[in-house]
Scaffold this motif. Structure first.
Motif, PDB file in Angstrom:
ATOM      1  N   GLN A  50     -54.163  55.551 -62.993  1.00  0.00           N
ATOM      2  CA  GLN A  50     -54.129  54.920 -64.250  1.00  0.00           C
ATOM      3  C   GLN A  50     -53.138  53.590 -64.391  1.00  0.00           C
ATOM      4  N   PHE A  51     -52.108  53.722 -63.463  1.00  0.00           N
ATOM      5  CA  PHE A  51     -51.360  52.630 -63.169  1.00  0.00           C
ATOM      6  C   PHE A  51     -52.145  51.607 -62.512  1.00  0.00           C
ATOM      7  N   ALA A  52     -52.865  51.839 -61.301  1.00  0.00           N
ATOM      8  CA  ALA A  52     -53.618  51.147 -60.807  1.00  0.00           C
ATOM      9  C   ALA A  52     -54.855  50.079 -61.648  1.00  0.00           C
ATOM     10  N   ILE A  53     -55.571  50.978 -62.336  1.00  0.00           N
ATOM     11  CA  ILE A  53     -56.287  50.390 -63.189  1.00  0.00           C
ATOM     12  C   ILE A  53     -55.482  49.507 -64.364  1.00  0.00           C
ATOM     13  N   ASN A  54     -54.570  49.859 -64.832  1.00  0.00           N
ATOM     14  CA  ASN A  54     -53.903  48.887 -65.852  1.00  0.00           C
ATOM     15  C   ASN A  54     -53.499  47.747 -65.265  1.00  0.00           C
ATOM     16  N   THR A  55     -52.649  47.762 -63.850  1.00  0.00           N
ATOM     17  CA  THR A  55     -52.480  46.820 -63.030  1.00  0.00           C
ATOM     18  C   THR A  55     -53.313  45.913 -62.874  1.00  0.00           C
ATOM     19  N   ALA A  56     -54.667  46.504 -62.613  1.00  0.00           N
ATOM     20  CA  ALA A  56     -55.767  45.505 -62.166  1.00  0.00           C
ATOM     21  C   ALA A  56     -56.318  44.653 -63.226  1.00  0.00           C
ATOM     22  N   PHE A  57     -56.373  45.235 -64.446  1.00  0.00           N
ATOM     23  CA  PHE A  57     -56.666  44.373 -65.566  1.00  0.00           C
ATOM     24  C   PHE A  57     -55.798  43.815 -66.220  1.00  0.00           C
ATOM     25  N   SER A  58     -54.485  43.947 -66.069  1.00  0.00           N
ATOM     26  CA  SER A  58     -53.311  42.919 -66.566  1.00  0.00           C
ATOM     27  C   SER A  58     -53.267  41.705 -65.716  1.00  0.00           C
ATOM     28  N   GLU A  59     -53.214  41.938 -64.341  1.00  0.00           N
ATOM     29  CA  GLU A  59     -53.176  40.893 -63.383  1.00  0.00           C
ATOM     30  C   GLU A  59     -54.270  40.289 -62.997  1.00  0.00           C
ATOM     31  N   LEU A  60     -55.514  40.884 -63.137  1.00  0.00           N
ATOM     32  CA  LEU A  60     -56.665  40.118 -62.604  1.00  0.00           C
ATOM     33  C   LEU A  60     -57.791  39.697 -63.739  1.00  0.00           C
ATOM     34  N   LYS A  61     -56.978  39.287 -64.784  1.00  0.00           N
ATOM     35  CA  LYS A  61     -57.777  38.757 -66.008  1.00  0.00           C
ATOM     36  C   LYS A  61     -58.871  37.926 -65.572  1.00  0.00           C
ATOM     37  N   HIS A  62     -58.921  37.110 -64.877  1.00  0.00           N
ATOM     38  CA  HIS A  62     -59.700  36.169 -64.615  1.00  0.00           C
ATOM     39  C   HIS A  62     -60.390  35.973 -63.197  1.00  0.00           C
TER      40      HIS A  62
END
Length: 162
Positions: A50-62
Motif C-alpha cells: 500500500q505504501f508503494a501504491i500510495n507513493t506511486a500515485f502521489s509522486e507520479l501524477k503526470h
C-alpha cells in the motif's frame, strides 16, 4: 525521457525514524486509492504494498517510472492489479464528468488530454512473467472467488456487443 538521465535516487531507508515518518505521511487516509482490484478482502495489500501504491500515485501524477522487484510469490502481481484498478477508477471518474461521449474527443477525433495518461508498460527481464500477467488479468478467475459467477452479465454484454 527522465529515465535515461542521471538524477539523485529517491530511495529511503524505511527502517529508520525518517523512514517511519515517510511511511506515516504516505499512508494518510486521503492518499488511499479509490480503486482496488476486485479480490477477496483476505488478500488486502500489505503495509509496504500500500505504501508503494500510495507513493506511486502521489509522486507520479503526470509521468514517471516505478520499479517493483522481488522473488516469486511476494505480491508483485497483486500490487500491479491494484494500480490498474486505480487507473480505471480515475479515468472513469473523468469520463463520468463528461456530458456526452463526443465531449471526450478533440475536433480531430483524438481523446482529450484529461482522458490520457493512464497508460502502463509492464516490462521484465523475464518475458514469461509479463506474458503470464497479460494472460491472467483479463480472466474472470483473476477477480477472486466472490466474483467468479458473473454469468448474469453475459446477456447484457452480448446485447451491447450486438
Amino acid at each position: 525521457m527522465d529515465y535515461l538521465t542521471v538524477r539523485k535516487n529517491k530511495e529511503a531507508d524505511l527502517y529508520t525514524s525518517e523512514g517511519l515518518d515517510l511511511i506515516i505521511k504516505k499512508m494518510a487516509p486521503d492518499l488511499l486509492p479509490m480503486g482496488r482490484w476486485p479480490e477477496s478482502p483476505k488478500y488486502n495489500m500489505t503495509l509496504m504494498q500500500q505504501f508503494a501504491i500510495n507513493t506511486a500515485f502521489s509522486e507520479l501524477k503526470h509521468e514517471g517510472l516505478i520499479s517493483v522487484n522481488g522473488p516469486p510469490g511476494t505480491g508483485k502481481t497483486t500490487l500491479l492489479r491494484d494500480i490498474i484498478a486505480q487507473n480505471i477508477v480515475e479515468r472513469a471518474t473523468k469520463i463520468s464528468a463528461l456530458n456526452t461521449a463526443k465531449d471526450g474527443l478533440t475536433s480531430e477525433g483524438y481523446l482529450i488530454d484529461e482522458l490520457t495518461g493512464f497508460e502502463m508498460v509492464v516490462a521484465s527481464s523475464n518475458n514469461a512473467a509479463v506474458e503470464n500477467i497479460s494472460k491472467e488479468l483479463p480472466l474472470v478467475t483473476s477477480l477472486g472467488e466472490e466474483f467468479a459467477d458473473l454469468d448474469h452479465y453475459k446477456p447484457i454484454a452480448n446485447q451491447l456487443n450486438a
